[in-house]
Write a protein that holds these residues in place. Structure first.
Motif, PDB file in Angstrom:
ATOM      1  N   MET A 146       0.828  -1.206   0.000  1.00 16.17           N
ATOM      2  CA  MET A 146       0.000   0.000   0.000  1.00 16.17           C
ATOM      3  C   MET A 146       0.860   1.252   0.000  1.00 16.17           C
ATOM      4  O   MET A 146       0.562   2.235  -0.699  1.00 16.17           O
ATOM      5  N   MET A 147       1.941   1.248   0.768  1.00 15.40           N
ATOM      6  CA  MET A 147       2.825   2.402   0.787  1.00 15.40           C
ATOM      7  C   MET A 147       3.485   2.606  -0.564  1.00 15.40           C
ATOM      8  O   MET A 147       3.657   3.743  -1.024  1.00 15.40           O
ATOM      9  N   ALA A 148       3.859   1.519  -1.219  1.00  8.50           N
ATOM     10  CA  ALA A 148       4.450   1.641  -2.559  1.00  8.50           C
ATOM     11  C   ALA A 148       3.441   2.229  -3.546  1.00  8.50           C
ATOM     12  O   ALA A 148       3.796   3.064  -4.402  1.00  8.50           O
ATOM     13  N   ALA A 149       2.169   1.835  -3.442  1.00  5.54           N
ATOM     14  CA  ALA A 149       1.142   2.383  -4.340  1.00  5.54           C
ATOM     15  C   ALA A 149       0.901   3.860  -4.059  1.00  5.54           C
ATOM     16  O   ALA A 149       0.735   4.665  -4.993  1.00  5.54           O
ATOM     17  N   LEU A 150       0.888   4.259  -2.801  1.00  7.27           N
ATOM     18  CA  LEU A 150       0.700   5.667  -2.461  1.00  7.27           C
ATOM     19  C   LEU A 150       1.869   6.504  -2.976  1.00  7.27           C
ATOM     20  O   LEU A 150       1.675   7.637  -3.455  1.00  7.27           O
ATOM     21  N   ARG A 151       3.080   5.977  -2.892  1.00 10.79           N
ATOM     22  CA  ARG A 151       4.233   6.728  -3.405  1.00 10.79           C
ATOM     23  C   ARG A 151       4.197   6.836  -4.929  1.00 10.79           C
ATOM     24  O   ARG A 151       4.632   7.835  -5.502  1.00 10.79           O
ATOM     25  N   ARG A 152       3.671   5.827  -5.580  1.00 12.91           N
ATOM     26  CA  ARG A 152       3.504   5.905  -7.039  1.00 12.91           C
ATOM     27  C   ARG A 152       2.538   7.032  -7.400  1.00 12.91           C
ATOM     28  O   ARG A 152       2.736   7.744  -8.393  1.00 12.91           O
ATOM     29  N   LEU A 153       1.495   7.189  -6.614  1.00 10.14           N
ATOM     30  CA  LEU A 153       0.547   8.273  -6.872  1.00 10.14           C
ATOM     31  C   LEU A 153       1.197   9.638  -6.650  1.00 10.14           C
ATOM     32  O   LEU A 153       0.911  10.595  -7.384  1.00 10.14           O
ATOM     33  N   MET A 154       2.085   9.742  -5.665  1.00 15.68           N
ATOM     34  CA  MET A 154       2.719  11.032  -5.384  1.00 15.68           C
ATOM     35  C   MET A 154       3.682  11.449  -6.491  1.00 15.68           C
ATOM     36  O   MET A 154       3.973  12.630  -6.647  1.00 15.68           O
ATOM     37  N   THR A 155       4.162  10.499  -7.281  1.00 18.55           N
ATOM     38  CA  THR A 155       5.032  10.867  -8.405  1.00 18.55           C
ATOM     39  C   THR A 155       4.262  11.578  -9.519  1.00 18.55           C
ATOM     40  O   THR A 155       4.884  12.108 -10.448  1.00 18.55           O
ATOM     41  N   LEU A 156       2.938  11.615  -9.439  1.00 18.48           N
ATOM     42  CA  LEU A 156       2.132  12.347 -10.422  1.00 18.48           C
ATOM     43  C   LEU A 156       2.121  13.852 -10.166  1.00 18.48           C
ATOM     44  O   LEU A 156       1.658  14.610 -11.028  1.00 18.48           O
ATOM     45  N   MET A 157       2.623  14.289  -9.010  1.00 22.38           N
ATOM     46  CA  MET A 157       2.493  15.696  -8.646  1.00 22.38           C
ATOM     47  C   MET A 157       3.220  16.643  -9.597  1.00 22.38           C
ATOM     48  O   MET A 157       2.673  17.711  -9.923  1.00 22.38           O
ATOM     49  N   PRO A 158       4.441  16.356 -10.067  1.00 24.40           N
ATOM     50  CA  PRO A 158       5.051  17.298 -11.027  1.00 24.40           C
ATOM     51  C   PRO A 158       4.210  17.495 -12.285  1.00 24.40           C
ATOM     52  O   PRO A 158       4.059  18.629 -12.760  1.00 24.40           O
ATOM     53  N   ALA A 159       3.665  16.412 -12.831  1.00 22.10           N
ATOM     54  CA  ALA A 159       2.820  16.548 -14.013  1.00 22.10           C
ATOM     55  C   ALA A 159       1.532  17.291 -13.683  1.00 22.10           C
ATOM     56  O   ALA A 159       1.060  18.123 -14.477  1.00 22.10           O
ATOM     57  N   ALA A 160       0.956  17.016 -12.517  1.00 22.76           N
ATOM     58  CA  ALA A 160      -0.263  17.726 -12.114  1.00 22.76           C
ATOM     59  C   ALA A 160       0.006  19.214 -11.929  1.00 22.76           C
ATOM     60  O   ALA A 160      -0.818  20.057 -12.306  1.00 22.76           O
ATOM     61  N   ALA A 161       1.156  19.553 -11.345  1.00 23.63           N
ATOM     62  CA  ALA A 161       1.491  20.968 -11.162  1.00 23.63           C
ATOM     63  C   ALA A 161       1.704  21.657 -12.501  1.00 23.63           C
ATOM     64  O   ALA A 161       1.261  22.798 -12.710  1.00 23.63           O
ATOM     65  N   LEU A 162       2.384  20.978 -13.421  1.00 24.23           N
ATOM     66  CA  LEU A 162       2.632  21.578 -14.734  1.00 24.23           C
ATOM     67  C   LEU A 162       1.337  21.779 -15.502  1.00 24.23           C
ATOM     68  O   LEU A 162       1.143  22.819 -16.153  1.00 24.23           O
ATOM     69  N   LEU A 163       0.436  20.825 -15.443  1.00 23.09           N
ATOM     70  CA  LEU A 163      -0.858  20.981 -16.107  1.00 23.09           C
ATOM     71  C   LEU A 163      -1.744  21.994 -15.398  1.00 23.09           C
ATOM     72  O   LEU A 163      -2.605  22.620 -16.029  1.00 23.09           O
ATOM     73  N   GLY A 164      -1.541  22.165 -14.090  1.00 21.38           N
ATOM     74  CA  GLY A 164      -2.382  23.087 -13.346  1.00 21.38           C
ATOM     75  C   GLY A 164      -2.181  24.537 -13.718  1.00 21.38           C
ATOM     76  O   GLY A 164      -3.113  25.343 -13.600  1.00 21.38           O
ATOM     77  N   LEU A 165      -0.995  24.889 -14.175  1.00 24.80           N
ATOM     78  CA  LEU A 165      -0.738  26.296 -14.514  1.00 24.80           C
ATOM     79  C   LEU A 165      -1.630  26.779 -15.658  1.00 24.80           C
ATOM     80  O   LEU A 165      -2.309  27.808 -15.519  1.00 24.80           O
ATOM     81  N   PRO A 166      -1.690  26.097 -16.812  1.00 23.21           N
ATOM     82  CA  PRO A 166      -2.614  26.573 -17.856  1.00 23.21           C
ATOM     83  C   PRO A 166      -4.083  26.400 -17.488  1.00 23.21           C
ATOM     84  O   PRO A 166      -4.932  27.200 -17.905  1.00 23.21           O
TER      85      PRO A 166
END
Length: 366
Positions: free
Chosen positions: A67-87
Motif C-alpha cells: 500500500m505504501m508503494a502504491a501511495l508513493r507511485r501516486l505522489m510521483t504524479l504531482m510534477p505533471a499535475a502541477a505543470l498541467l495546473g498552470l494553464p
C-alpha cells in the motif's frame, strides 16, 4: 517514447473537442474539475504517507508495504499535475466572480487580482510538489522533524487552495469546513486508488494473523465516515439556519444528478461501515472502486454548477477528464526522469528499524 507521444496526441485531441463543444468557459470549468481529480491523487496520498512514516515500523509489521508503494507511485504524479495546473488555472480565471467585481476593501484590491491569484496558486503547487517528491522516497526511521512540519504545511496550503480555487468559484456558500472536507475527499480518493493499484500482500500467520483486506478497509472506512459526517453537518447547518445564499448553492447542485450522487455516496459509506463486520479482499476492492467513483464525480459537483447553475454531466466533462489523464500520463515519465537527475542518491538501503548486528568472529585476532 512512442507511448508518451500517443498519449499526448490523444490528450490534445480530447482537449480540442472540449474547446469546440463547450466553448472557452465551458471547457475551462470541465478541465478545472478534471484537474482537481488528478491533483487529488498525489495530494491526497501525501498526508496518508506522512502519517505512515511516523509509524513506519508498525506499518511494515502489519503488512502495509504494498500500500505504501502504491501511495508513493501516486505522489510521483504531482510534477505533471502541477505543470498541467498552470494553464488550467490561468484558463479558469474568467470563471471567478471577483474578476468582474469591484473590491470593497484595501486588502481585496490586492488579494483579488489575477497576478496575485496566479502567484498564490503557483506557491501552492510548488509546496505540494516539494512535499510529494520528498515523501515519495521509501522512509527509513520515523522522524518527527519531517512529519510534523509536513502535516502543518499541507493543512495550510490545502485550506488556502480550497478557498482560492474552489470556494471562490461560487461564493454563495460561506463554509469553514470546505477546506478540510476537500482534503478528506482527496485522501479518500487517493487511498481508494492505492487499494486498486496495490498487489495483495501475503497473510501474516500465527498470532499476528488478520482477516484478509481488513488492514486496508479500516482506513478507507475512517476516511469515508469522516467525509460523510462533514458533508452532513454542513448541509444540516445550512438548511436548519435557512440561509438563502447557502440554500441556493445546494439547490444548484441538486436535481436528479445531484440527488443520485448523494444517494450513491451514502450507500457506499454505509456499505463500507457494514463491511467491517465481515471484511474481505474482494469487498475491500469493490468499495474502493465505489469510493473512487464518488469522489471523482464530487469534484465536478463542486465546480461545474458555478457556471451552469446546476449539476449535470456533459460529454465535454468526459472529454476533459480524458485529456487531463492522457496528458498527465504522457508528462509523468519524462518529468520523473528529469527530476531524478537532480535528486541526490541515497546513502544506503533503508533500515528496518533494528541496529545492524556485529559480524561473528571466525577466530584469530580482530
Amino acid at each position: 517514447m512512442r507511448r508518451p507521444v500517443l498519449l499526448g496526441l490523444t490528450g490534445a485531441a480530447a482537449l480540442a473537442f472540449t474547446l469546440s463543444a463547450g466553448g472557452a468557459r465551458g471547457a475551462a470549468a470541465s478541465c478545472l474539475a478534471a484537474w482537481l481529480v488528478l491533483v487529488a491523487l498525489p495530494v491526497g496520498a501525501l498526508p496518508v504517507t506522512v502519517v505512515a512514516e511516523r509509524f513506519g515500523r508498525k506499518v511494515r509489521e502489519r503488512g502495509g508495504t504494498e500500500m505504501m508503494a502504491a501511495l508513493r507511485r501516486l505522489m510521483t504524479l504531482m510534477p505533471a499535475a502541477a505543470l498541467l495546473g498552470l494553464p488550467v488555472i490561468a484558463a479558469a480565471l474568467p470563471l471567478y466572480p471577483w474578476m468582474s467585481a469591484s473590491p470593497r476593501t484595501a486588502l481585496a484590491a490586492v488579494w483579488f487580482t489575477a497576478p496575485f491569484f496566479f502567484l498564490r496558486a503557483l506557491a501552492y503547487l510548488v509546496a505540494w510538489t516539494f512535499l510529494c517528491l520528498r515523501f515519495a522516497r521509501p522512509f527509513d526511521d520515523p522522524g518527527e522533524g519531517r512529519t510534523v512540519p509536513a502535516v502543518a504545511l499541507h493543512a495550510v496550503v490545502g485550506t488556502l487552495f480550497a478557498i482560492d480555487c474552489v470556494a471562490a468559484l461560487d461564493p454563495r456558500l460561506d463554509s469553514a469546513l470546505l477546506g478540510l472536507l476537500l482534503m478528506t475527499a482527496w485522501s479518500g480518493l487517493a487511498f481508494a486508488a492505492a487499494i486498486l493499484l496495490a498487489w495483495e500482500e501475503p497473510e501474516p500467520i500465527g498470532r499476528n494473523r488478520v482477516v484478509p483486506g481488513r488492514g486496508r478497509l479500516i482506513p478507507l472506512v475512517v476516511l469515508l465516515g469522516l467525509w460523510a459526517y462533514m458533508h452532513s453537518v454542513q448541509a444540516l447547518i445550512v438548511w436548519s439556519a435557512n440561509l438563502p445564499q447557502e440554500v441556493a448553492w445546494y439547490m444548484a447542485r441538486g436535481g436528479w444528478a445531484g440527488r443520485t450522487l448523494a444517494i450513491v455516496a451514502g450507500i457506499v459509506a454505509l456499505l463500507a461501515g457494514l463491511a467491517t463486520l465481515r471484511p474481505g479482499r474482494v469487498t475491500t476492492r469493490a468499495l474502493a472502486a465505489g469510493a473512487l467513483f464518488v469522489h471523482a464525480l464530487e469534484m465536478f459537483w463542486l465546480v461545474t454548477p458555478a457556471l451552469r447553475d446546476r449539476f449535470v454531466l456533459r460529454l465535454t466533462d468526459g472529454a476533459a477528464a480524458l485529456a487531463v489523464a492522457c496528458l498527465a500520463a504522457a508528462l509523468t515519465p519524462p518529468l520523473s526522469a528529469l527530476l531524478g537527475r537532480f535528486q541526490a542518491p541515497q546513502a544506503g538501503p533503508a533500515r528496518s528499524g533494528r541496529k545492524p548486528s556485529r559480524p561473528a568472529r571466525t577466530g584469530g585476532t580482530p
